[in-house]
Design a protein around this motif. Structure first.
Motif, PDB file in Angstrom:
ATOM      1  N   PHE A 251     -13.367  27.956  -3.799  1.00  0.00           N
ATOM      2  CA  PHE A 251     -13.740  27.662  -2.422  1.00  0.00           C
ATOM      3  C   PHE A 251     -15.248  27.439  -2.361  1.00  0.00           C
ATOM      4  CE2 PHE A 251      -9.947  30.259  -2.401  1.00  0.00           C
ATOM      5  CZ  PHE A 251      -9.109  29.524  -1.581  1.00  0.00           C
ATOM      6  N   THR A 252     -15.636  26.255  -1.911  1.00  0.00           N
ATOM      7  CA  THR A 252     -17.054  25.919  -1.806  1.00  0.00           C
ATOM      8  C   THR A 252     -17.620  26.436  -0.488  1.00  0.00           C
ATOM      9  OG1 THR A 252     -16.655  23.815  -0.699  1.00  0.00           O
ATOM     10  CG2 THR A 252     -16.637  23.805  -3.137  1.00  0.00           C
ATOM     11  N   GLU A 253     -18.944  26.464  -0.405  1.00  0.00           N
ATOM     12  CA  GLU A 253     -19.593  26.871   0.842  1.00  0.00           C
ATOM     13  C   GLU A 253     -19.217  25.931   1.974  1.00  0.00           C
ATOM     14  OE1 GLU A 253     -23.580  28.486   1.086  1.00  0.00           O
ATOM     15  OE2 GLU A 253     -23.626  28.554  -1.109  1.00  0.00           O
ATOM     16  N   ASN A 254     -19.054  24.668   1.679  1.00  0.00           N
ATOM     17  CA  ASN A 254     -18.652  23.708   2.697  1.00  0.00           C
ATOM     18  C   ASN A 254     -17.269  24.044   3.254  1.00  0.00           C
ATOM     19  OD1 ASN A 254     -19.278  21.340   4.232  1.00  0.00           O
ATOM     20  ND2 ASN A 254     -17.736  20.255   3.008  1.00  0.00           N
ATOM     21  N   MET A 255     -16.392  24.536   2.395  1.00  0.00           N
ATOM     22  CA  MET A 255     -15.033  24.896   2.822  1.00  0.00           C
ATOM     23  C   MET A 255     -15.019  26.153   3.696  1.00  0.00           C
ATOM     24  SD  MET A 255     -13.215  24.235  -0.869  1.00  0.00           S
ATOM     25  CE  MET A 255     -11.500  24.425  -0.446  1.00  0.00           C
ATOM     26  N   THR A 256     -15.976  27.050   3.492  1.00  0.00           N
ATOM     27  CA  THR A 256     -15.952  28.333   4.200  1.00  0.00           C
ATOM     28  C   THR A 256     -16.935  28.427   5.358  1.00  0.00           C
ATOM     29  OG1 THR A 256     -17.587  29.394   2.748  1.00  0.00           O
ATOM     30  CG2 THR A 256     -15.255  29.521   2.077  1.00  0.00           C
ATOM     31  N   LYS A 257     -17.724  27.393   5.580  1.00  0.00           N
ATOM     32  CA  LYS A 257     -18.809  27.524   6.569  1.00  0.00           C
ATOM     33  C   LYS A 257     -18.332  27.677   8.012  1.00  0.00           C
ATOM     34  CE  LYS A 257     -19.704  22.592   7.129  1.00  0.00           C
ATOM     35  NZ  LYS A 257     -20.654  21.527   6.916  1.00  0.00           N
ATOM     36  N   ASN A 258     -17.189  27.148   8.369  1.00  0.00           N
ATOM     37  CA  ASN A 258     -16.719  27.204   9.754  1.00  0.00           C
ATOM     38  C   ASN A 258     -15.588  28.202   9.974  1.00  0.00           C
ATOM     39  OD1 ASN A 258     -18.513  25.205  10.710  1.00  0.00           O
ATOM     40  ND2 ASN A 258     -17.195  23.628   9.853  1.00  0.00           N
ATOM     41  N   MET A 259     -15.467  29.157   9.090  1.00  0.00           N
ATOM     42  CA  MET A 259     -14.412  30.162   9.216  1.00  0.00           C
ATOM     43  C   MET A 259     -14.954  31.521   8.819  1.00  0.00           C
ATOM     44  SD  MET A 259     -13.514  30.824   5.778  1.00  0.00           S
ATOM     45  CE  MET A 259     -11.835  31.292   5.736  1.00  0.00           C
ATOM     46  N   LEU A 260     -14.160  32.540   9.094  1.00  0.00           N
ATOM     47  CA  LEU A 260     -14.499  33.908   8.712  1.00  0.00           C
ATOM     48  C   LEU A 260     -13.319  34.516   7.961  1.00  0.00           C
ATOM     49  CD1 LEU A 260     -15.961  35.188  12.108  1.00  0.00           C
ATOM     50  CD2 LEU A 260     -17.260  34.541  10.073  1.00  0.00           C
ATOM     51  N   THR A 261     -13.602  35.548   7.218  1.00  0.00           N
ATOM     52  CA  THR A 261     -12.532  36.374   6.668  1.00  0.00           C
ATOM     53  C   THR A 261     -12.720  37.779   7.226  1.00  0.00           C
ATOM     54  OG1 THR A 261     -13.795  36.829   4.646  1.00  0.00           O
ATOM     55  CG2 THR A 261     -12.181  35.027   4.561  1.00  0.00           C
ATOM     56  N   VAL A 262     -11.633  38.504   7.288  1.00  0.00           N
ATOM     57  CA  VAL A 262     -11.671  39.871   7.804  1.00  0.00           C
ATOM     58  C   VAL A 262     -11.009  40.776   6.779  1.00  0.00           C
ATOM     59  CG1 VAL A 262     -10.955  41.414   9.668  1.00  0.00           C
ATOM     60  CG2 VAL A 262     -11.573  39.034  10.189  1.00  0.00           C
ATOM     61  N   LYS A 263     -11.698  41.859   6.463  1.00  0.00           N
ATOM     62  CA  LYS A 263     -11.166  42.872   5.563  1.00  0.00           C
ATOM     63  C   LYS A 263     -10.695  44.040   6.426  1.00  0.00           C
ATOM     64  CE  LYS A 263     -12.419  45.881   1.697  1.00  0.00           C
ATOM     65  NZ  LYS A 263     -13.524  46.324   0.804  1.00  0.00           N
ATOM     66  N   LEU A 264      -9.437  44.419   6.254  1.00  0.00           N
ATOM     67  CA  LEU A 264      -8.879  45.569   6.965  1.00  0.00           C
ATOM     68  C   LEU A 264      -8.811  46.750   6.004  1.00  0.00           C
ATOM     69  CD1 LEU A 264      -5.904  43.835   8.824  1.00  0.00           C
ATOM     70  CD2 LEU A 264      -8.179  44.345   9.726  1.00  0.00           C
ATOM     71  N   ASN A 265      -9.730  47.684   6.158  1.00  0.00           N
ATOM     72  CA  ASN A 265      -9.727  48.893   5.336  1.00  0.00           C
ATOM     73  C   ASN A 265      -8.659  49.833   5.881  1.00  0.00           C
ATOM     74  OD1 ASN A 265     -11.978  48.309   3.541  1.00  0.00           O
ATOM     75  ND2 ASN A 265     -13.234  48.426   5.382  1.00  0.00           N
ATOM     76  N   ILE A 266      -7.617  50.049   5.089  1.00  0.00           N
ATOM     77  CA  ILE A 266      -6.472  50.836   5.536  1.00  0.00           C
ATOM     78  C   ILE A 266      -6.860  52.298   5.697  1.00  0.00           C
ATOM     79  CG2 ILE A 266      -4.150  51.621   4.940  1.00  0.00           C
ATOM     80  CD1 ILE A 266      -3.788  48.906   3.480  1.00  0.00           C
ATOM     81  N   VAL A 267      -6.559  52.853   6.869  1.00  0.00           N
ATOM     82  CA  VAL A 267      -6.843  54.251   7.179  1.00  0.00           C
ATOM     83  C   VAL A 267      -5.568  55.086   7.023  1.00  0.00           C
ATOM     84  CG1 VAL A 267      -7.551  55.829   9.030  1.00  0.00           C
ATOM     85  CG2 VAL A 267      -8.693  53.606   8.762  1.00  0.00           C
ATOM     86  N   SER A 268      -4.434  54.554   7.462  1.00  0.00           N
ATOM     87  CA  SER A 268      -3.171  55.269   7.327  1.00  0.00           C
ATOM     88  C   SER A 268      -2.041  54.279   7.124  1.00  0.00           C
ATOM     89  CB  SER A 268      -2.892  56.134   8.561  1.00  0.00           C
ATOM     90  OG  SER A 268      -2.602  55.316   9.679  1.00  0.00           O
ATOM     91  N   LEU A 269      -0.982  54.741   6.456  1.00  0.00           N
ATOM     92  CA  LEU A 269       0.197  53.922   6.174  1.00  0.00           C
ATOM     93  C   LEU A 269       1.445  54.735   6.430  1.00  0.00           C
ATOM     94  CD1 LEU A 269      -0.335  52.197   2.686  1.00  0.00           C
ATOM     95  CD2 LEU A 269      -0.042  51.066   4.883  1.00  0.00           C
ATOM     96  N   SER A 270       2.461  54.063   6.921  1.00  0.00           N
ATOM     97  CA  SER A 270       3.788  54.666   6.975  1.00  0.00           C
ATOM     98  C   SER A 270       4.799  53.548   6.754  1.00  0.00           C
ATOM     99  CB  SER A 270       4.033  55.383   8.298  1.00  0.00           C
ATOM    100  OG  SER A 270       4.067  54.451   9.361  1.00  0.00           O
ATOM    101  N   ALA A 271       5.927  53.906   6.204  1.00  0.00           N
ATOM    102  CA  ALA A 271       6.951  52.914   5.947  1.00  0.00           C
ATOM    103  C   ALA A 271       8.323  53.537   6.133  1.00  0.00           C
ATOM    104  CB  ALA A 271       6.824  52.346   4.535  1.00  0.00           C
ATOM    105  N   LYS A 272       9.266  52.685   6.546  1.00  0.00           N
ATOM    106  CA  LYS A 272      10.640  53.116   6.737  1.00  0.00           C
ATOM    107  C   LYS A 272      11.572  52.050   6.148  1.00  0.00           C
ATOM    108  CE  LYS A 272      12.200  54.501  10.814  1.00  0.00           C
ATOM    109  NZ  LYS A 272      12.339  54.775  12.270  1.00  0.00           N
ATOM    110  N   SER A 273      12.716  52.522   5.721  1.00  0.00           N
ATOM    111  CA  SER A 273      13.734  51.607   5.230  1.00  0.00           C
ATOM    112  C   SER A 273      15.108  52.133   5.598  1.00  0.00           C
ATOM    113  CB  SER A 273      13.621  51.433   3.721  1.00  0.00           C
ATOM    114  OG  SER A 273      14.567  50.482   3.273  1.00  0.00           O
ATOM    115  N   ASN A 274      15.951  51.221   6.023  1.00  0.00           N
ATOM    116  CA  ASN A 274      17.340  51.547   6.323  1.00  0.00           C
ATOM    117  C   ASN A 274      18.233  50.726   5.403  1.00  0.00           C
ATOM    118  OD1 ASN A 274      19.695  52.455   7.481  1.00  0.00           O
ATOM    119  ND2 ASN A 274      19.598  51.075   9.222  1.00  0.00           N
ATOM    120  N   GLU A 275      17.785  50.546   4.190  1.00  0.00           N
ATOM    121  CA  GLU A 275      18.580  49.810   3.191  1.00  0.00           C
ATOM    122  C   GLU A 275      19.238  50.816   2.283  1.00  0.00           C
ATOM    123  OE1 GLU A 275      17.150  46.143   1.695  1.00  0.00           O
ATOM    124  OE2 GLU A 275      15.246  46.412   2.730  1.00  0.00           O
ATOM    125  N   GLU A 276      20.441  50.518   1.882  1.00  0.00           N
ATOM    126  CA  GLU A 276      21.160  51.479   1.040  1.00  0.00           C
ATOM    127  C   GLU A 276      21.445  50.900  -0.315  1.00  0.00           C
ATOM    128  OE1 GLU A 276      24.327  53.230   3.463  1.00  0.00           O
ATOM    129  OE2 GLU A 276      23.125  52.520   5.139  1.00  0.00           O
TER     130      GLU A 276
END
Length: 152
Positions: A127-152
């Motif tokens: 990715f060149t600077e020209n490709m990224t100049k008009n956009m942003l990226t966001v990093k989400l630092n995970i603080v907590s996680l939970s997961a559920k599954s109803n698969e058997e």
């Protein structure tokens, strides 16, 4: 969690689910109602990454309050039965809280975009600077996680 038998607690399994998802649903603080948006993402080292335009509602809200809630649904299958009370859904989902960090430098954006594209199987993208100049990226630092599954 009310149905504790459905909870996924093993961190390696949680991490594997984060690597399998296709989109993430983000809930952002807004008034009078929360704002919900779906984005493509990448996962690496306890963080989720997404890209977006450099202006707009999503970025405005993240600048006001960087705390987000997210959900990734990996499976959702309606299971019909003869009796209405026997209907159910087979599902697997991951939810969590994260702190958003807006990334503005080319180096940060380049790294985040490589993580996102790698998540979908396209490795070694440039990715060149020209490709990224008009956009942003966001990093989400995970603080907590939970997961559920109803698969058997």
């Amino acid at each position: 969690m009310r149905r504790s038998e459905r909870e996924i607690k093993d961190y390696k399994l949680l991490e594997n689910l984060l690597k399998q998802g296709e989109v993430i649903h983000l809930a952002l603080a807004d008034a009078p109602y929360p704002y919900l948006v779906t984005v493509n993402y990448g996962y690496r080292d306890d963080a989720l990454y997404f890209h977006c335009a450099s202006q707009g509602r999503k970025i405005d809200l993240l600048k006001q309050d960087p705390k987000v809630y997210f959900q990734i649904i990996l499976r959702n299958e309606l299971v019909r039965a003869e009796s209405a009370c026997r209907w159910t859904t087979k599902f697997t989902s991951v939810c969590g809280e994260a702190d958003a960090v807006i990334q503005e430098s080319h180096a940060e954006k380049r790294k985040a975009l490589q993580i996102i594209m790698g998540h979908y199987g396209l490795h070694d993208s440039e990715f060149t600077e020209n490709m990224t100049k008009n956009m942003l990226t966001v990093k989400l630092n995970i603080v907590s996680l939970s997961a559920k599954s109803n698969e058997e």
